[in-house]
Design an enzyme around this catalytic site. Structure first.
Site, PDB file in Angstrom:
ATOM      1  CB  THR A   1      -0.901   0.167   1.123  1.00  0.00           C
ATOM      2  OG1 THR A   1      -1.398  -1.493   1.448  1.00  0.00           O
ATOM      3  CG2 THR A   1      -1.994   1.051   1.065  1.00  0.00           C
TER       4      THR A   1
ATOM      5  CG  ASP B   1       0.491   7.301  -3.085  1.00  0.00           C
ATOM      6  OD1 ASP B   1       0.277   7.642  -4.239  1.00  0.00           O
ATOM      7  OD2 ASP B   1      -0.378   6.929  -2.465  1.00  0.00           O
TER       8      ASP B   1
END
Length: 309
Positions: free
Chosen positions: A250, A254
């Protein structure tokens, strides 16, 4: 010299629960673990850029509620300026409900963007000077798109290089892409935006050409464990990923985009910047969570020294 950069994007509070299996409709499942933390693509990328050494202006919007404190505390912890936050008095801070099957690692996610999908023209006008004063502006697609388009327009008209991370996928106009310095989709988003399934160098080249035809200057497509495809100034190749034991993927995308922004702001050319960003992604997947997993500059430099070519 590190130039100033702006990350304009979303903030949501991640509410993550682990369960023995994902519930079917109508079923209640007893979970084994819960964690709350700062999240949202924009915020994750801003933290990643800041912790990796970037001179970052983080712009997002929060509600007037206890969830906003999660953002403020996270920024305080890493020393990231809170001067460019907007607030909505009526709409709550965004949240993401994340269910993870602890046996298969499959997940189900519901995002309620909340306040960060209510960014107004007046909000943007109040930070226009900061946008104009940046070398790069990094955008994603998790806030209201009219706000993204307004920021991109200001940046392009003032010679600021615009990087568009096309996640999470949604249809966008060619006008939004036109004049962008760089797009950074993953292979799924690249296919959605170009109609070309991306699975090797040849297909990535075809997808890149579609972006070039839309007026994008450089193309970078992340390919997960295979690495990252870069097409710039007539040179195209896939830069391999670093292979590490992943605990939680996760936020890896980013981490990559935040690291890329920092490296470009330091004057690294795109190929070197992509390798630096690969290192951030590799380090981030070895820890749990999103913002807490973003590595420091010292960790990145040590990792790159250990994996010197």
């Amino acid at each position: 010299m590190t130039k100033k950069v702006t990350v304009f994007g979303s903030f949501v509070v991640d509410l993550m629960g682990r369960t023995p299996h994902l519930p079917v409709p109508g079923e209640t499942v007893k979970g084994s673990f819960f964690k709350q933390g700062a999240g949202g693509k924009g915020f994750n990328q801003g933290i990643a850029a800041h912790k990796s050494g970037g001179n970052v202006v983080m712009i997002t919007k929060l509600g007037r509620d206890s969830m906003a404190e999660v953002a403020l505390n996270a920024m305080e912890e890493v020393g990231l300026s809170k001067d460019y936050l907007f607030y909505n008095d009526e709409v709550a801070t965004g949240i993401a409900l994340i269910l993870v099957d602890e046996n298969t690692s499959q997940n189900e996610i519901v995002i309620v963007p909340g306040a960060c999908s209510t960014i107004t023209e007046e909000d943007i006008a109040s930070v226009e000077a900061q946008i104009k004063d940046s070398a790069y502006v990094l955008l994603q697609l998790e806030v209201n798109q009219d706000a993204n388009e307004r920021v991109a327009k200001i940046a392009k008209e003032n010679g600021v290089r615009v990087i568009i991370n096309t996640a999470p996928y949604q249809p966008i106009t060619d006008d939004f892409l036109k004049g962008a310095y760089l797009v950074t989709p993953n292979e799924v988003e690249a296919e959605e935006l170009t109609g070309v399934p991306v699975n090797d160098l040849e297909s990535a080249n075809k997808a890149a050409q579609v972006f070039f035809d839309k007026g994008v200057q450089n193309v970078l497509i992340t390919l997960g464990s295979r690495g990252v495809y870069v097409n710039s100034n007539g040179r195209a190749e896939i830069i391999p990923a670093f292979h590490v034991k992943a605990i939680d993927t996760t936020g890896a995308g980013d981490a990559f985009n935040g690291g890329l922004l920092t490296a470009l702001s330091e004057g690294k050319e795109l190929w070197e910047a992509a390798r630096f960003a690969n290192a951030l992604a590799a380090l981030s997947v070895q820890k749990l969570g999103t913002t807490p997993s973003m590595p420091t500059r010292a960790e990145i430099d040590a990792f790159l020294a250990e994996h010197a070519e």
